[in-house]
Design a protein around this motif. Structure first.
Motif, PDB file in Angstrom:
ATOM      1  N   SER A   6       0.815  -1.233   0.000  1.00 17.36           N
ATOM      2  CA  SER A   6       0.000   0.000   0.000  1.00 17.36           C
ATOM      3  C   SER A   6       0.841   1.272   0.000  1.00 17.36           C
ATOM      4  CB  SER A   6      -0.948   0.037   1.204  1.00 17.36           C
ATOM      5  OG  SER A   6      -1.859  -1.019   1.121  1.00 17.36           O
ATOM      6  N   SER A   7       2.050   1.177  -0.472  1.00 16.15           N
ATOM      7  CA  SER A   7       2.891   2.382  -0.521  1.00 16.15           C
ATOM      8  C   SER A   7       2.521   3.260  -1.714  1.00 16.15           C
ATOM      9  CB  SER A   7       4.371   1.994  -0.605  1.00 16.15           C
ATOM     10  OG  SER A   7       4.583   1.155  -1.721  1.00 16.15           O
ATOM     11  N   GLY A   8       1.843   2.660  -2.691  1.00 12.83           N
ATOM     12  CA  GLY A   8       1.480   3.425  -3.894  1.00 12.83           C
ATOM     13  C   GLY A   8       2.193   2.911  -5.133  1.00 12.83           C
ATOM     14  N   LYS A   9       2.654   1.652  -5.094  1.00 12.18           N
ATOM     15  CA  LYS A   9       3.391   1.096  -6.239  1.00 12.18           C
ATOM     16  C   LYS A   9       2.502   1.052  -7.490  1.00 12.18           C
ATOM     17  CE  LYS A   9       4.237  -2.802  -4.128  1.00 12.18           C
ATOM     18  NZ  LYS A   9       3.522  -2.530  -2.865  1.00 12.18           N
ATOM     19  N   SER A  10       1.303   0.508  -7.322  1.00 16.01           N
ATOM     20  CA  SER A  10       0.413   0.391  -8.495  1.00 16.01           C
ATOM     21  C   SER A  10       0.054   1.769  -9.021  1.00 16.01           C
ATOM     22  CB  SER A  10      -0.868  -0.359  -8.122  1.00 16.01           C
ATOM     23  OG  SER A  10      -0.545  -1.603  -7.574  1.00 16.01           O
ATOM     24  N   THR A  11      -0.113   2.715  -8.110  1.00 17.81           N
ATOM     25  CA  THR A  11      -0.461   4.081  -8.524  1.00 17.81           C
ATOM     26  C   THR A  11       0.680   4.687  -9.359  1.00 17.81           C
ATOM     27  OG1 THR A  11      -1.682   4.284  -6.462  1.00 17.81           O
ATOM     28  CG2 THR A  11      -1.222   6.328  -7.649  1.00 17.81           C
ATOM     29  N   VAL A  12       1.906   4.471  -8.895  1.00 15.99           N
ATOM     30  CA  VAL A  12       3.070   4.990  -9.629  1.00 15.99           C
ATOM     31  C   VAL A  12       3.142   4.338 -11.020  1.00 15.99           C
ATOM     32  CG1 VAL A  12       5.606   4.882  -9.675  1.00 15.99           C
ATOM     33  CG2 VAL A  12       4.427   5.694  -7.627  1.00 15.99           C
ATOM     34  N   CYS A  13       2.897   3.023 -11.071  1.00 19.42           N
ATOM     35  CA  CYS A  13       2.940   2.322 -12.370  1.00 19.42           C
ATOM     36  C   CYS A  13       1.917   2.912 -13.328  1.00 19.42           C
ATOM     37  CB  CYS A  13       2.623   0.839 -12.203  1.00 19.42           C
ATOM     38  SG  CYS A  13       3.876  -0.026 -11.310  1.00 19.42           S
ATOM     39  N   LYS A  14       0.739   3.150 -12.808  1.00 20.46           N
ATOM     40  CA  LYS A  14      -0.329   3.677 -13.665  1.00 20.46           C
ATOM     41  C   LYS A  14       0.060   5.054 -14.209  1.00 20.46           C
ATOM     42  CE  LYS A  14      -4.757   5.781 -13.561  1.00 20.46           C
ATOM     43  NZ  LYS A  14      -4.067   7.035 -13.756  1.00 20.46           N
ATOM     44  N   MET A  15       0.684   5.855 -13.359  1.00 22.73           N
ATOM     45  CA  MET A  15       1.089   7.191 -13.808  1.00 22.73           C
ATOM     46  C   MET A  15       2.159   7.105 -14.897  1.00 22.73           C
ATOM     47  SD  MET A  15       1.097   9.142 -10.161  1.00 22.73           S
ATOM     48  CE  MET A  15       1.415  10.805 -10.698  1.00 22.73           C
ATOM     49  N   ILE A  16       3.094   6.163 -14.720  1.00 24.02           N
ATOM     50  CA  ILE A  16       4.148   5.996 -15.742  1.00 24.02           C
ATOM     51  C   ILE A  16       3.512   5.561 -17.063  1.00 24.02           C
ATOM     52  CG2 ILE A  16       6.160   4.609 -16.398  1.00 24.02           C
ATOM     53  CD1 ILE A  16       6.936   4.510 -13.429  1.00 24.02           C
ATOM     54  N   ILE A  17       2.609   4.587 -16.970  1.00 27.49           N
ATOM     55  CA  ILE A  17       1.950   4.081 -18.183  1.00 27.49           C
ATOM     56  C   ILE A  17       1.184   5.205 -18.879  1.00 27.49           C
ATOM     57  CG2 ILE A  17       0.102   2.560 -18.989  1.00 27.49           C
ATOM     58  CD1 ILE A  17       0.944   0.654 -16.672  1.00 27.49           C
ATOM     59  N   ASP A  18       0.469   5.990 -18.088  1.00 28.89           N
ATOM     60  CA  ASP A  18      -0.317   7.085 -18.656  1.00 28.89           C
ATOM     61  C   ASP A  18       0.559   8.074 -19.412  1.00 28.89           C
ATOM     62  OD1 ASP A  18      -2.794   6.327 -18.010  1.00 28.89           O
ATOM     63  OD2 ASP A  18      -3.090   7.729 -16.345  1.00 28.89           O
ATOM     64  N   GLN A  19       1.732   8.327 -18.864  1.00 27.09           N
ATOM     65  CA  GLN A  19       2.584   9.339 -19.507  1.00 27.09           C
ATOM     66  C   GLN A  19       3.377   8.793 -20.688  1.00 27.09           C
ATOM     67  OE1 GLN A  19       4.784  12.104 -17.157  1.00 27.09           O
ATOM     68  NE2 GLN A  19       3.359  12.011 -15.472  1.00 27.09           N
ATOM     69  N   LEU A  20       3.589   7.476 -20.700  1.00 29.43           N
ATOM     70  CA  LEU A  20       4.325   6.870 -21.829  1.00 29.43           C
ATOM     71  C   LEU A  20       3.332   6.589 -22.952  1.00 29.43           C
ATOM     72  CD1 LEU A  20       6.755   4.287 -20.188  1.00 29.43           C
ATOM     73  CD2 LEU A  20       7.393   6.280 -21.540  1.00 29.43           C
ATOM     74  N   ARG A  21       2.743   7.614 -23.474  1.00 31.17           N
ATOM     75  CA  ARG A  21       1.590   7.430 -24.348  1.00 31.17           C
ATOM     76  C   ARG A  21       1.890   6.612 -25.589  1.00 31.17           C
ATOM     77  NH1 ARG A  21      -2.777   9.465 -23.115  1.00 31.17           N
ATOM     78  NH2 ARG A  21      -2.761  10.546 -21.142  1.00 31.17           N
ATOM     79  N   ASP A  22       3.070   6.789 -26.175  1.00 35.84           N
ATOM     80  CA  ASP A  22       3.313   6.140 -27.457  1.00 35.84           C
ATOM     81  C   ASP A  22       4.185   4.901 -27.342  1.00 35.84           C
ATOM     82  OD1 ASP A  22       5.403   7.571 -26.613  1.00 35.84           O
ATOM     83  OD2 ASP A  22       5.913   8.473 -28.532  1.00 35.84           O
ATOM     84  N   GLN A  23       4.223   4.317 -26.160  1.00 30.31           N
ATOM     85  CA  GLN A  23       5.026   3.095 -25.999  1.00 30.31           C
ATOM     86  C   GLN A  23       4.122   1.959 -25.552  1.00 30.31           C
ATOM     87  OE1 GLN A  23       8.064   3.033 -26.839  1.00 30.31           O
ATOM     88  NE2 GLN A  23       8.488   5.215 -26.964  1.00 30.31           N
ATOM     89  N   ARG A  24       4.497   0.760 -25.944  1.00 32.61           N
ATOM     90  CA  ARG A  24       3.723  -0.392 -25.473  1.00 32.61           C
ATOM     91  C   ARG A  24       4.285  -0.830 -24.127  1.00 32.61           C
ATOM     92  NH1 ARG A  24       2.575  -4.699 -29.887  1.00 32.61           N
ATOM     93  NH2 ARG A  24       4.623  -5.376 -29.246  1.00 32.61           N
ATOM     94  N   VAL A  25       3.410  -0.872 -23.150  1.00 35.22           N
ATOM     95  CA  VAL A  25       3.834  -1.169 -21.781  1.00 35.22           C
ATOM     96  C   VAL A  25       3.061  -2.388 -21.280  1.00 35.22           C
ATOM     97  CG1 VAL A  25       4.101  -0.251 -19.454  1.00 35.22           C
ATOM     98  CG2 VAL A  25       4.075   1.317 -21.401  1.00 35.22           C
ATOM     99  N   VAL A  26       3.747  -3.313 -20.636  1.00 42.78           N
ATOM    100  CA  VAL A  26       3.029  -4.377 -19.923  1.00 42.78           C
ATOM    101  C   VAL A  26       3.456  -4.346 -18.459  1.00 42.78           C
ATOM    102  CG1 VAL A  26       2.558  -5.983 -21.792  1.00 42.78           C
ATOM    103  CG2 VAL A  26       4.726  -6.123 -20.585  1.00 42.78           C
ATOM    104  N   VAL A  27       2.513  -4.708 -17.602  1.00 47.89           N
ATOM    105  CA  VAL A  27       2.808  -4.757 -16.176  1.00 47.89           C
ATOM    106  C   VAL A  27       2.707  -6.211 -15.716  1.00 47.89           C
ATOM    107  CG1 VAL A  27       2.086  -4.010 -13.890  1.00 47.89           C
ATOM    108  CG2 VAL A  27       1.879  -2.461 -15.826  1.00 47.89           C
TER     109      VAL A  27
END
Ligand SMILES: Nc1ncnc2c1ncn2[C@@H]1O[C@H](COP(=O)(O)OP(=O)(O)O)[C@@H](O)[C@H]1O
Ligand SMILES: Nc1ccn([C@@H]2O[C@H](COP(=O)(O)O)[C@@H](O)[C@H]2O)c(=O)n1
Ligand SMILES: [Mg+2]
Length: 489
Positions: free
Chosen positions: A61-82
């Protein structure tokens, strides 16, 4: 955030909705589209690029998933998998299920790390994998493994993803989300009681018995492996921006640049690819070869000059305003490796008025023996920055000869910029290993060398093609057989 929770969004990403950062609202739509189209072409399919692997660790619950989502959102033109570490929890046996509240889900042994490692290795090498579907209700993997396709960026997230060195070693960037213990506990209580419908007493017992001790014993000690520590998790927009910028830079680079920080491949575009296509084509006329080689060489030279030191300089513009700019470095010279390197002299002269250009001639005896047979260098070369000119870096043998001579003459290794049009990875390794402070600037990285030590795909004998001697008979003293001749690349 629409109808989907954060974890569902990340699950969808892991399931193969390779979003070039789809907007969350679009995710439902995209996921329901037949065949789950793959948007952009990944670097993998284009050839050499390995995915960029990011590890995200931190307390529960430190916010790991939240940070991942923010990175994914900003990497708009890249294919990202989690990929989430919790997908690799061992299922509980019937016996363990009876005493589920005595089970330590925060211990490294709770995860099937070998399986996680194998999945990550496959993804890193461009292979699709099936990620187990772990259920927090049954405490087991349930049917419906998720197919995850290779991508440009792979994010591996979980409390203990830095614990095993084999997993760590796969990561190109390690992020630790650092959030106060009381914030983590509050969030956990809210999440487990509301989302997982757990009893508050059980949540608090689990926290004091397992979660807190495991954080202190196993999670916090892995913070030292992080490249980036993000205080306040998802609230830290500046950190997320910097991370995304770095990922973008790294994705734009060839894999070799990740290994050799002193290798610079000029930023490519379709003009550059088009020029390369012409000069690599065996059917191209000498006239066109010279024209397009000159254009490319000019780009490499300009890029190389950008690595020279500069001094700040102020000038007054015609409007009477002050413009604060920079002054070009004056103490520099060019050195061309005869004869193909001479093709780069015009571009250097066009950029640096009156520049001194020296020469080095290297004789190739057999495939390994290289012999320096002539040089003519500026007398004060030791005090200059040197732009070493040779359009092709192949085995690296002649480059090592030429650079060794420069060092013998007192040139500082860090003051040498080696400019070429194409570089074979073997040559880059040889030169960078021996001269780690020198910079190599090139326009494309080649596949490698063939059995005759020729660069593949390459562009043939550069000097002969540029100087129009490619249809000459091998009769002049400069043209021996392949094994014993003055170097005319
Ligand atoms: N910066 C924040 N502000 C408020 N709530 C947050 C913040 N970051 C995360 N949360 C909430 O805290 C909970 C845990 O966050 P999450 O990102 O899932 O953490 P983790 O993946 O590390 O367990 C979630 O309910 C999330 O919505
Ligand atoms: N069946 C399970 C499995 C794990 N947990 C807890 O989840 C936490 C890790 O998840 P984060 O999203 O917070 O990283 C960890 O603290 C486990 O205790 C669980 O409660 N039940
Ligand atoms: Mg999470």
């Amino acid at each position: 955030m629409g109808s989907k929770s954060l974890d569902e969004v990340l699950d969808a990403a892991a399931a193969g909705v390779h979003y070039s950062a789809f907007r969350l609202e679009e995710l439902d739509l995209k996921a329901s589209m037949s065949g789950l189209e793959q948007p952009t072409t990944s670097g993998l399919e284009n050839g050499h690029q390995e995915p960029f692997v990011i590890g995200v660790a931190g307390g529960a619950s430190s916010g790991k998933s939240t940070v991942c989502k923010m990175i994914i959102d900003q990497l708009r033109d890249q294919r990202v998998v989690v990929v989430t570490q919790e997908s690799f929890y061992y299922g509980l046996s019937d016996e363990e299920l009876v005493h589920v509240y005595d089970y330590n889900f925060d211990h490294p042994d709770a995860f099937d790390t070998d399986m996680l490692l194998s999945c990550m290795e496959n993804l890193k090498h461009g292979k699709a994998v099936d990620i187990p579907n772990y259920s927090f209700k049954t405490y087991k993997s349930v049917p419906g493994a998720r197919k995850v396709n290779p991508s440009d960026v792979i994010i591996l997230v979980g409390i203990l993803v830095f614990h095993d060195s084999r997993v760590r070693d796969l990561m190109n960037m390690k992020i630790f989300v650092d959030t106060d213990a009381d914030v983590r506990l509050t969030r956990r209580i809210r999440r487990d009681t509301i989302e997982k419908s757990r009893d508050i007493k059980i949540v608090l017992d689990q926290y004091s018995k397992f979660v807190k001790p495991a954080f202190d014993d196993f999670i916090l000690p892995t913070k030292k492996y992080a490249d980036i520590i993000i205080p306040r998790g998802g609230d830290n927009n500046v950190a997320i921006d910097l991370i995304v910028q770095h990922i973008r830079t790294k994705l734009g680079q060839h894999d070799l640049c990740k290994i050799h920080p002193n290798l610079y491949v000029i930023h490519t575009n379709y003009q550059i690819r088009g020029m390369h296509t012409i000069i690599r084509d065996a059917a191209t006329t000498t006239h066109d070869f010279i024209f397009y080689a000159d254009r490319l060489i000019r780009l490499v030279v300009e890029h190389g000059l950008g690595h020279l030191p500069f001094k700040e300089k102020q000038v007054i513009t015609p409007t009477g305003s002050v413009y604060t700019g920079v002054e070009f470095s004056k103490r520099l010279c060019g050195i061309s490796v005869i004869r193909s390197g001479e093709s780069m002299e015009n571009a250097l002269r066009a950029c640096c008025k009156g520049i001194k250009i020296g020469k080095i001639l290297i004789h190739r005896e057999g495939d390994n023996g290289q012999q320096l047979i002539y040089h003519n260098l500026p007398k004060d070369i030791a005090n200059r920055h040197v732009l070493l000119l040779d359009p092709i870096l192949g085995t690296g043998n002649s480059a090592v000869q030429a650079i060794s001579l420069l060092l013998k003459k007192g040139v500082q290794e860090a003051n040498i910029i080696f400019l070429n049009l194409i570089s074979a990875p073997q040559g880059v390794h040889v030169v960078s290993k021996k001269f780690p402070r020198l910079k190599i600037v090139t326009s494309e990285i080649e596949l490698g060398l063939n059995d005759d030590f020729r660069v593949i795909p390459g562009m043939g004998q550069f000097g002969d093609r540029y100087f129009g001697t490619d249809d000459y008979q091998s009769s002049t003293p400069f043209f021996g057989d392949d094994k014993n001749r003055v170097r005319l690349l």
